[in-house]
Every structure is written in structure tokens, then in C-alpha cells.
Design an enzyme around this catalytic site. Structure first.
Site, PDB file in Angstrom:
ATOM      1  N   LYS A  63      75.789   4.085 -22.365  1.00  0.00           N
ATOM      2  CA  LYS A  63      75.220   2.944 -21.638  1.00  0.00           C
ATOM      3  C   LYS A  63      76.226   2.328 -20.656  1.00  0.00           C
ATOM      4  CE  LYS A  63      71.889   1.889 -25.244  1.00  0.00           C
ATOM      5  NZ  LYS A  63      71.260   0.929 -26.142  1.00  0.00           N
ATOM      6  N   ASP A  99      66.983  -3.490 -23.537  1.00  0.00           N
ATOM      7  CA  ASP A  99      67.119  -3.661 -25.004  1.00  0.00           C
ATOM      8  C   ASP A  99      66.897  -5.118 -25.419  1.00  0.00           C
ATOM      9  OD1 ASP A  99      67.668  -0.998 -25.707  1.00  0.00           O
ATOM     10  OD2 ASP A  99      69.797  -1.224 -25.258  1.00  0.00           O
TER      11      ASP A  99
HETATM   12  P1  NDP Z   1      78.753  -1.483 -33.146  1.00  0.00           P
HETATM   13  O1  NDP Z   1      79.476  -0.329 -33.720  1.00  0.00           O
HETATM   14  O2  NDP Z   1      79.073  -1.943 -31.763  1.00  0.00           O
HETATM   15  O3  NDP Z   1      78.920  -2.765 -34.163  1.00  0.00           O
HETATM   16  C1  NDP Z   1      78.688  -2.639 -35.520  1.00  0.00           C
HETATM   17  C2  NDP Z   1      78.770  -4.028 -36.197  1.00  0.00           C
HETATM   18  O4  NDP Z   1      78.329  -3.841 -37.553  1.00  0.00           O
HETATM   19  C3  NDP Z   1      80.151  -4.631 -36.281  1.00  0.00           C
HETATM   20  O5  NDP Z   1      80.058  -6.042 -36.151  1.00  0.00           O
HETATM   21  C4  NDP Z   1      80.635  -4.256 -37.702  1.00  0.00           C
HETATM   22  O6  NDP Z   1      81.537  -5.183 -38.268  1.00  0.00           O
HETATM   23  C5  NDP Z   1      79.329  -4.343 -38.451  1.00  0.00           C
HETATM   24  N1  NDP Z   1      79.266  -3.504 -39.650  1.00  0.00           N
HETATM   25  C6  NDP Z   1      79.266  -2.156 -39.717  1.00  0.00           C
HETATM   26  N2  NDP Z   1      79.145  -1.742 -40.999  1.00  0.00           N
HETATM   27  C7  NDP Z   1      79.061  -2.877 -41.752  1.00  0.00           C
HETATM   28  C8  NDP Z   1      78.941  -3.131 -43.154  1.00  0.00           C
HETATM   29  N3  NDP Z   1      78.848  -2.128 -44.050  1.00  0.00           N
HETATM   30  N4  NDP Z   1      78.884  -4.417 -43.575  1.00  0.00           N
HETATM   31  C9  NDP Z   1      78.947  -5.434 -42.698  1.00  0.00           C
HETATM   32  N5  NDP Z   1      79.093  -5.270 -41.358  1.00  0.00           N
HETATM   33  C10 NDP Z   1      79.149  -3.998 -40.893  1.00  0.00           C
HETATM   34  O7  NDP Z   1      77.214  -1.108 -33.258  1.00  0.00           O
HETATM   35  P2  NDP Z   1      76.000  -1.431 -32.257  1.00  0.00           P
HETATM   36  O8  NDP Z   1      75.932  -2.877 -31.979  1.00  0.00           O
HETATM   37  O9  NDP Z   1      76.034  -0.480 -31.115  1.00  0.00           O
HETATM   38  O10 NDP Z   1      74.735  -0.975 -33.160  1.00  0.00           O
HETATM   39  C11 NDP Z   1      74.430  -1.677 -34.359  1.00  0.00           C
HETATM   40  C12 NDP Z   1      73.095  -1.196 -34.922  1.00  0.00           C
HETATM   41  O11 NDP Z   1      72.053  -1.444 -33.986  1.00  0.00           O
HETATM   42  C13 NDP Z   1      73.032   0.297 -35.242  1.00  0.00           C
HETATM   43  O12 NDP Z   1      72.512   0.412 -36.545  1.00  0.00           O
HETATM   44  C14 NDP Z   1      72.071   0.851 -34.206  1.00  0.00           C
HETATM   45  O13 NDP Z   1      71.354   1.946 -34.743  1.00  0.00           O
HETATM   46  C15 NDP Z   1      71.167  -0.334 -33.957  1.00  0.00           C
HETATM   47  N6  NDP Z   1      70.470  -0.337 -32.647  1.00  0.00           N
HETATM   48  C16 NDP Z   1      69.104  -0.324 -32.600  1.00  0.00           C
HETATM   49  C17 NDP Z   1      68.410  -0.346 -31.383  1.00  0.00           C
HETATM   50  C18 NDP Z   1      66.909  -0.306 -31.369  1.00  0.00           C
HETATM   51  O14 NDP Z   1      66.306  -0.060 -30.306  1.00  0.00           O
HETATM   52  N7  NDP Z   1      66.248  -0.530 -32.465  1.00  0.00           N
HETATM   53  C19 NDP Z   1      69.121  -0.399 -30.098  1.00  0.00           C
HETATM   54  C20 NDP Z   1      70.564  -0.441 -30.243  1.00  0.00           C
HETATM   55  C21 NDP Z   1      71.205  -0.405 -31.484  1.00  0.00           C
HETATM   56  P3  NDP Z   1      83.159  -5.072 -38.007  1.00  0.00           P
HETATM   57  O15 NDP Z   1      83.398  -5.760 -36.690  1.00  0.00           O
HETATM   58  O16 NDP Z   1      83.736  -5.819 -39.155  1.00  0.00           O
HETATM   59  O17 NDP Z   1      83.503  -3.615 -38.000  1.00  0.00           O
END
Ligand code: NDP
Length: 263
Positions: A63, A99
């Protein structure tokens, strides 16, 4: 016939071709939508031109490259520096981010939202926080660790890590973390999550294709909710509107596209 595709890596799981082709067929638009695994994001523009496309969607991890590939970027996509929709018009590539607007369209169907708790601080959380704030929704962010919160602090959002978080009443709790995607974990310690959900009117998860532990907790409390499939649908509706140059209403596109959810 106009040609469209989704670019990503991986991309084989994407439901976008199904969703858009169904709407093309139902609305009688002469279009065809495929998928293309793009490993090197810097090749996006050349590949788009080489395939003779009229438009495309872009998913993980390209993206930001799509933002760079566009000639003209709409203001919200420019603010988040991420583009998920490109359209070719007069030999120029126009970039959009559908989005967060799609998410907002889904949220409006749940009711009036004045405040939201966003769990997670990744790319999705950033886009939602900026867009929802632009709609006068008061945002609070909670994340498991500190590092990603810096951006939110700099942008003036109220944010916390779990240890300094004291749940208050919010209209909606939104899980943007990937907790529960490939495991059974909650996005926050259970007690904090339950306190947050008990004070909320509804819950939203951006993960789709799975009944996540977060949504199970929300369901136990009988909160109205939607999951990531609704966000996927709504971002697709807005992308389709750009692809077809606004010749249908969003409601017409939704009626044509929604049945894909049960295919
Ligand atoms: P990023 O990798 O940018 O961010 C992930 C976030 O999740 C971070 O804040 C991380 O915390 C946190 N995290 C990860 N694992 C855990 C856990 N086990 N417990 C608590 N916090 C956790 O991801 P994105 O923002 O790109 O994507 C996030 C989700 O959104 C994905 O599941 C993706 O599939 C979904 N998505 C869905 C879309 C849709 O159209 N439905 C569109 C775009 C995304 P920390 O900072 O501590 O690591």
C-alpha cells in the site's frame, strides 16, 4: 471490456475478484477483475500498465508503494501515505484509500458513534484513528507495547499501554490487532477487555473469516458487532464506485456486491 486486478503478496486468498466480478455481472458493467501476485512493489506501476488495467486494488505489503506509484493522491490517502485503490484516467494514476471510509460506512450502520476505543497501534489503527477523528469521533488508543504509540502521541491522540489503561465508557470498541488471527489470544488482558466491552454499545473486529476470541467476548455480552468481512465489503463498494466512475449509487453497488459474503 475494462480490466481490473488486486495486487498483493500473498494474494491467492483474496476475495476481491469474487466480490467485484459479481457486482460487474449483476450491474451489467463490462469489466473483469483478476489477481496478481506482486513480489516487488516497486514494479507496481509498470505491471499495471503492462497488463492494460483500468484500475486495481492493492493489499499487504504494497500500500505504501502504491502511494508512491500514483500521480494524484486524494487527501486522506496522502495523509496516511497508503493507497489501496488506483484508477487510470486521462493517462494518470489516481490513488485512493477506501479502507477507513469503508470502515466508517459499516460503522454508521450500527448507530451514531461519538467515541471509540481502538485496540492496537499498527497501520490499520492509524488510518482508522485519523479518519474517525475527521468525522468528529473522540478516539482513545490502547496497545500492548509503547513503541508504536509514539505516532499517536505526536498526532495528539489519547493513548496508553495496558498497564496505564483505565477503561471508560465508549460507543464502540474496535480490535485492530492481529490477536486471534492465527491463535486464540485476546487483544488485551481479559479483565481490561471485559471492562471496556461492558461500557460500550457495540464492538468491531477488523479480522475476517474467523470468530475471534475478541468477538466471542462481545457476543457473550450481547453487543451488536461486525467483523472484518463487512469492512472488506464496504472498502470494495467504494473502490468499485471509483472503478466505474460513479455511475451507480453506493447502495446499488452494495446490493450487487453483498451476496459474495455468503458464497
Ligand atoms: P500491524 O502489524 O501494523 O499492527 C499490529 C498491531 O497488533 C500492533 O499494535 C501489535 O502490537 C498488535 N498485536 C499483534 N499481536 C498481538 C497480540 N497477540 N496481542 C495484542 N496485540 C497484538 O497490522 P495491521 O494494522 O496492518 O493489521 C492488523 C489487522 O487488521 C490484521 O489482522 C489484518 O488482517 C487486519 N486488516 C483487515 C482489513 C479488512 O479489510 N478487514 C484491512 C486491513 C487489515 P505491538 O505494537 O505491541 O506489536
Amino acid at each position: 471490456m475494462k480490466l481490473f486486478a488486486i495486487f498483493g503478496d500473498p494474494v491467492s486468498h483474496s476475495k476481491s475478484p469474487l466480490m467485484h466480478n459479481l457486482a460487474f455481472k449483476t450491474l451489467g458493467f463490462n469489466g473483469c477483475y483478476g489477481r496478481w501476485q506482486l513480489i516487488d512493489g516497486t514494479k507496481l506501476r509498470d505491471t499495471f500498465i503492462h497488463l492494460g488495467l483500468n484500475g486495481c486494488n492493492i493489499t499487504v505489503p504494497h500500500k505504501e508503494e502504491a502511494f508512491k506509484a500514483a500521480d494524484i493522491v486524494e487527501p486522506f490517502a496522502a495523509e496516511v501515505q497508503a493507497v489501496n485503490t488506483l484508477v487510470l484516467k486521462n493517462n494518470k494514476l489516481y490513488g485512493y484509500n477506501t479502507d477507513a471510509p469503508g470502515f466508517y460506512r459499516a460503522l454508521q450502520k450500527l448507530g451514531t458513534t461519538k467515541s471509540a476505543l481502538i485496540i492496537g497501534a499498527g497501520g490499520t489503527a492509524r488510518a482508522l484513528a485519523l479518519f474517525l477523528r475527521s468525522k468528529d469521533i473522540n478516539i482513545e488508543v490502547v496497545n500492548r507495547s509503547e513503541r508504536r504509540l509514539k505516532w499517536f502521541k505526536d498526532e495528539g491522540f489519547v493513548c496508553h499501554t495496558w498497564d496505564s489503561f483505565n477503561p471508560s465508557s465508549k460507543d464502540v470498541v474496535i480490535n485492530t490487532t492481529s490477536a486471534g488471527l492465527s491463535d486464540e489470544s485476546l487483544p488485551m488482558p481479559k479483565e481490561l477487555l471485559d471492562q471496556s466491552l461492558k461500557k460500550a454499545k457495540y464492538a468491531v473486529d477488523v479480522i475476517y473469516g474467523k470468530d475471534t476470541p475478541f468477538l466471542k467476548e462481545a457476543k457473550k455480552l450481547t453487543l451488536p458487532f461486525f467483523d472484518g468481512s463487512e469492512m472488506l465489503l464496504q472498502q470494495g463498494i467504494i473502490a468499485f464506485d471509483y472503478f466505474t466512475d460513479h455511475q451507480y449509487t453506493l447502495d446499488e453497488i452494495e446490493t450487487a456486491m453483498r451476496p459474495f459474503l455468503s458464497l
